[in-house]
Structures are given as C-alpha cells and as structure tokens.
Motif scaffolding. Structure first.
Motif, PDB file in Angstrom:
ATOM      1  N   PRO A  45       0.937  -1.110   0.253  1.00  0.00           N
ATOM      2  CA  PRO A  45      -0.114   0.090  -0.359  1.00  0.00           C
ATOM      3  C   PRO A  45       0.501   1.101   0.205  1.00  0.00           C
ATOM      4  O   PRO A  45       1.637   0.773   0.654  1.00  0.00           O
ATOM      5  CB  PRO A  45      -1.189  -0.214   1.222  1.00  0.00           C
ATOM      6  CG  PRO A  45       0.251  -1.418   1.956  1.00  0.00           C
ATOM      7  CD  PRO A  45       0.374  -1.501   0.867  1.00  0.00           C
ATOM      8  N   SER A  46       0.414   2.302  -1.107  1.00  0.00           N
ATOM      9  CA  SER A  46       1.519   3.524  -0.843  1.00  0.00           C
ATOM     10  C   SER A  46       3.050   3.503  -1.610  1.00  0.00           C
ATOM     11  O   SER A  46       2.777   3.963  -2.451  1.00  0.00           O
ATOM     12  CB  SER A  46       1.853   3.996  -0.125  1.00  0.00           C
ATOM     13  OG  SER A  46      -0.031   4.129   1.128  1.00  0.00           O
ATOM     14  N   PHE A  47       3.358   2.287  -1.669  1.00  0.00           N
ATOM     15  CA  PHE A  47       4.749   2.400  -1.963  1.00  0.00           C
ATOM     16  C   PHE A  47       5.485   0.970  -1.692  1.00  0.00           C
ATOM     17  O   PHE A  47       4.980   0.034  -1.334  1.00  0.00           O
ATOM     18  CB  PHE A  47       5.361   3.061  -1.488  1.00  0.00           C
ATOM     19  CG  PHE A  47       6.381   3.208  -0.413  1.00  0.00           C
ATOM     20  CD1 PHE A  47       7.679   2.422  -0.433  1.00  0.00           C
ATOM     21  CD2 PHE A  47       5.477   3.329   0.962  1.00  0.00           C
ATOM     22  CE1 PHE A  47       8.049   2.289   1.159  1.00  0.00           C
ATOM     23  CE2 PHE A  47       6.528   2.830   2.123  1.00  0.00           C
ATOM     24  CZ  PHE A  47       7.456   2.141   2.225  1.00  0.00           C
ATOM     25  N   SER A  48       6.719   0.557  -2.748  1.00  0.00           N
ATOM     26  CA  SER A  48       7.310  -0.401  -2.971  1.00  0.00           C
ATOM     27  C   SER A  48       8.464  -0.470  -2.413  1.00  0.00           C
ATOM     28  O   SER A  48       9.160   0.721  -2.590  1.00  0.00           O
ATOM     29  CB  SER A  48       6.520  -0.986  -4.548  1.00  0.00           C
ATOM     30  OG  SER A  48       5.361  -1.649  -4.720  1.00  0.00           O
ATOM     31  N   LEU A  49       8.791  -1.447  -1.184  1.00  0.00           N
ATOM     32  CA  LEU A  49      10.614  -2.102  -1.852  1.00  0.00           C
ATOM     33  C   LEU A  49      10.828  -1.664  -2.840  1.00  0.00           C
ATOM     34  O   LEU A  49      12.472  -0.922  -3.311  1.00  0.00           O
ATOM     35  CB  LEU A  49      10.807  -2.598  -0.766  1.00  0.00           C
ATOM     36  CG  LEU A  49      10.178  -1.941   0.861  1.00  0.00           C
ATOM     37  CD1 LEU A  49      10.667  -3.950   1.493  1.00  0.00           C
ATOM     38  CD2 LEU A  49      10.758  -1.442   1.422  1.00  0.00           C
ATOM     39  N   LEU A  50      10.082  -2.477  -4.052  1.00  0.00           N
ATOM     40  CA  LEU A  50      10.864  -2.533  -4.986  1.00  0.00           C
ATOM     41  C   LEU A  50      10.095  -3.087  -5.896  1.00  0.00           C
ATOM     42  O   LEU A  50       8.891  -3.931  -6.012  1.00  0.00           O
ATOM     43  CB  LEU A  50      12.203  -3.843  -5.371  1.00  0.00           C
ATOM     44  CG  LEU A  50      12.522  -4.056  -6.234  1.00  0.00           C
ATOM     45  CD1 LEU A  50      14.112  -3.200  -7.220  1.00  0.00           C
ATOM     46  CD2 LEU A  50      13.482  -6.201  -5.595  1.00  0.00           C
ATOM     47  N   ARG A  51      10.465  -3.194  -7.401  1.00  0.00           N
ATOM     48  CA  ARG A  51       9.527  -3.144  -8.572  1.00  0.00           C
ATOM     49  C   ARG A  51      10.880  -3.885  -9.615  1.00  0.00           C
ATOM     50  O   ARG A  51      11.988  -2.879  -9.310  1.00  0.00           O
ATOM     51  CB  ARG A  51       8.720  -1.705  -9.046  1.00  0.00           C
ATOM     52  CG  ARG A  51       7.659  -1.149  -8.061  1.00  0.00           C
ATOM     53  CD  ARG A  51       6.931  -0.127  -8.698  1.00  0.00           C
ATOM     54  NE  ARG A  51       6.410   0.406  -7.717  1.00  0.00           N
ATOM     55  CZ  ARG A  51       4.947   0.403  -7.201  1.00  0.00           C
ATOM     56  NH1 ARG A  51       4.816  -0.571  -7.995  1.00  0.00           N
ATOM     57  NH2 ARG A  51       4.469   0.792  -6.778  1.00  0.00           N
TER      58      ARG A  51
END
Length: 459
Positions: A45-51
């Motif tokens: 939710p809101s952001f990812s550590l890694l994509r």
C-alpha cells in the motif's frame, strides 16, 4: 538478539511460503495464456520497496517508489515483480480476476482473450487451487527432506516408563503422577510429546492409563476443555541425574559428581526430581542424608539444603533411561513417509480448526497473529526446527486458503465448481459483493488474532 532471530526466521519462513503459494497461481495462469499484471512478496500500500520488470530482454528496477515508471505502461503484457513493505502476505494479480485488488476499472471493459474471466471454468479452477497444491507439495518436500537427513526419533507414550508428572488441572481430571497414558477414547497414542494435543484434537471423553500394575479407564469432564488449551498438563517423569555442580553451589565440595543419581533422602525412597523437590521443602537450611547411585555403587552423602529448598545442582538426563523409537530413511523411502506425515498433519490441523469453531472449547481465544507465530520459532538458529515449523505453516496456509470463504482461494473455487456443475457463471457484481463480504470477515479474524495477542502481552 533472541527477538531479532525470531523475526528473521519468521520473515524467511513467510517469504518462502508466500512465494511458493503465489507461484502456484502464476504458473497455472501462464500455462493457460493468462496475463499476470503483478507478482508481489508482501503487500505494497502506497509504495513498494522494489519493483522490477523485464522489458526488451533486460530487467529494469525501481526502488522505494509509490508507482511504477511511466514507460513501463507501454509493456502491459509483462509482469511487474515486486516486494512490498507490509509482511502480511503477498499476491499474484491476474488480469480480469476479481480478487483482493478490487480492480473495478479493468472489469468494466470488455473481456480480453488473455484475461482470467475469458477462460473456461476448468482452467480457472486450476489457477485457483494452484497455490494450495504448491503449499501441500512444499510441506511434503520439506518433511521428506527432514526424514532423509535427520530421520524420525521420538519417545513413544507407552515407553515413558516413569509416567507423567501432572499439573493441577491434570490431577483434577483424574490423572495421577506416574500414570502411563495408553489411549484416549480407546485409540492408542503414538508420541509422548503429543499427549495433550491429541486429547484436545479428539475432544476425548475417556483416558486409559497404566497405574502401577493396573490398567484403568476413566471419564474426562468436557467442561475442562477451555482450560486444557494451555500447555503444561503433562511432563515426563525421569530420574534425578546430576549434570553439573556450579562453582557457586553450596554443595560444591560435598562429593557429588556428574552422572550421580539420587535414589533416597533421609531413608525416603525418591528418585524423581519433582518428588525430591517436594521432600526438600521440609528440610530448608538443614543437612540431609542422600543415597547416591554412582555407576554400580551405592554411596551415602551429607548434603546441605538451601533456604529455598534446593541442592544447588543442574539436572540432566540419560538416554539409557528410555527406549527411543528411531526410524531412518533412504531417499526413496523418505518420499512416501513425507506424504504420510503431510497427510497426518493436515488431519491434525483440521481437528484443531474444528476446536476453534466449537464455542464450548473457547479455542477461538487461542487464535493468534504473526506475533504468536513468531514466538514458536526457537531463540537460537536450528534448521530442524525452522523447517519443521515452515512445513506446518505451509499446511496451515493451504488448509486456511481452501476454506470456502469469499476472498480466499476456497471461496473463488466454490463459485467455479458451482459454474462447472450448473454451467451458469455468477455475475461479476455478485462476485464483487461476495469478495467484499469475505474481506470484511477476514479483517474480523485479523482483529481477533491481533486482539488476542495484545491481550496476552498485557495479561
């Protein structure tokens, strides 16, 4: 440090389980030419550590981002792989599937050939159960590997020759110190360390024990089941064997040696630690005459009892006191044994779920969250314990996911089976509402689990 190790083990175990589970959905989706939009370890939710996304034959990465790079949208057929920051699960977002993502915008459009909803029910069925199948296979693989590497060693309930040490609840139920428990409801018990859990799983009404030379069967009062959920009803009675005399001991120079066995105190024949501790309460601050068995000799020593009723030695155990059941496996024989162990574990867990959904047992009060799961890992690194817990959690994840609850794999599978039987597909709106109801139910379960954990922390 102990808490840190437990957290690391929990996160590693969960990561393995989540990846294996979601790969089950992913592989079947790709087999049937479905597009997989995202594959995530943990929620984001809101952001990812890694994509990460493979575009033009090369991997591209984005770290600590709230959204994917704009140019990635030019390749929607490529799966976005990622790691979220909230370690409460993971997901495999398949195009055209009504799932926890609740992507209504996609569902408003006309179905595309590569979407989940465009595929026949039999293909969607395998996509849905793929995660559960993978978790069951993982558990069997782990159990088989453990049996091959470590074998299976345990103390059989019938071989606990000095019997059980009972807590107050066990005594109130009718058990006695020294009983050898043979069966519950007439069915034998295999392992000593599963006595209490077996009694609970079976919701046993009778117990059969060997008491002295007599075999007795007595009733188990069902009203005590809520209290039985707490550990510690039965301990193994074993002889008092001196393991170590610390330098701080008041009996350091009394003549004790490692391996000594106490067999009597002041002419009272006692050799079980719990019985000795009880007897020593009478002699606090005084000396006692102790009969010691050392190898084949019987010695008499004078020992001082501390003001808190102790002799100041550390206890140990001796393998010669018990017959340990040992099973060793070749690589080939470990596989069917792993299947059997997995099957038994599934049955045991289903029995435990039955307890939770039986209000009179109050087992729902024992439901825990990740805090409870984290506590079951050892405080020092132990691969045997780690893999054993991971295998059990894999089975737990499989069983819970296949329950016919909307929002879980089992709920989706139920509707798909209905479609296979009736040839009628539930409407997208119905599936949306069902998924929402299931989501609310799961939130309720999470609140119960975390609430129980928080209550236990301040209890």
């Amino acid at each position: 440090m102990e808490a840190f190790l437990k957290i690391i083990q929990l996160l590693l175990s969960l990561s393995i389980l989540i990846i294996v589970h979601e790969l089950g959905h992913f592989m079947w989706a790709r087999i049937y030419k479905m597009r997989v939009d995202k594959f995530y370890l943990f929620f984001n939710p809101s952001f990812s550590l890694l994509r990460a996304k493979r575009i033009g034959g090369r991997w591209q990465f984005s770290f600590l981002s709230s959204s994917a790079p704009e140019h990635w949208k030019a390749c929607p057929e490529k799966t976005e792989w990622g790691i979220g920051w909230l370690p409460l699960g993971g997901y495999c977002k398949i195009a055209g599937m009504i799932d926890e993502s609740m992507d209504k915008e996609q569902l408003r459009q006309e179905p595309k050939p590569w979407e989940y909803r465009s595929k026949p029910a039999r293909q969607r069925f395998w996509v849905l159960v793929g995660g559960v199948i993978n978790n069951l296979l993982l558990a069997v693989l782990i159990y088989s590997g453990m049996l091959y590497v470590w074998g299976d060693n345990y103390l059989a309930a019938k071989d606990a020759k000095f019997g059980i040490q009972c807590n107050e609840l066990a005594l109130e139920l009718g058990f006695r110190h020294g009983d050898i428990i043979l069966a519950f409801d007439g069915k034998p018990i295999e392992r000593f360390n599963e006595l209490q859990m077996t009694m609970l799983r079976r919701q046993a009404k009778t117990a059969t024990v060997l008491r002295s030379a007599d075999t007795l069967t007595f009733d188990i009062d069902q009203q005590y089941f809520p209290a039985m959920l707490h550990a510690g009803m039965f301990e193994l009675r074993q002889p008092f064997v001196v393991h170590n005399i610390p330098d701080s001991s008041h009996n350091l120079h009394a003549g004790l040696m490692e391996g000594d066995r106490i067999v009597a105190i002041n002419d009272s024949s006692v050799f079980i630690p719990q019985d000795i501790h009880s007897l020593l309460q009478r002699y606090k601050g005084h000396e006692v005459n102790v009969a010691i068995q050392r190898n084949d000799s019987l010695l008499q020593l004078s020992l001082l009892v501390s003001e808190d009723g102790k002799l100041g030695v550390f206890l140990g155990s001796s393998a010669e006191d018990f017959t340990i059941t040992e099973h060793h496996y070749t690589l080939l024989s470990a596989i069917p044994a792993g299947v059997t162990k997995g099957y038994k574990t599934v049955n045991n867990y289903l029995s435990e779920l039955k307890l939770i959904f039986t209000p009179k047992t109050e087992a729902y009060k024992s439901v825990g969250s990740f805090i409870t799961i984290g506590k079951i890992f050892p405080s020092s690194w132990n691969w045997n314990a780690f893999w054993s817990i991971t295998a059990f959690l894999s089975i737990m994840l499989a069983v819970l996911n296949i329950l016919p609850i909307p929002g879980l794999d089992g709920g989706h599978t139920l509707f798909t089976v209905y479609e296979l039987i009736t040839r009628r597909k539930p409407s997208d709106r119905f599936l949306e509402y069902a998924n929402m109801v299931g989501f609310i139910f799961l939130i309720g379960i999470m609140i119960l689990a975390f609430g129980n954990d928080i209550f236990r922390l301040f209890k």
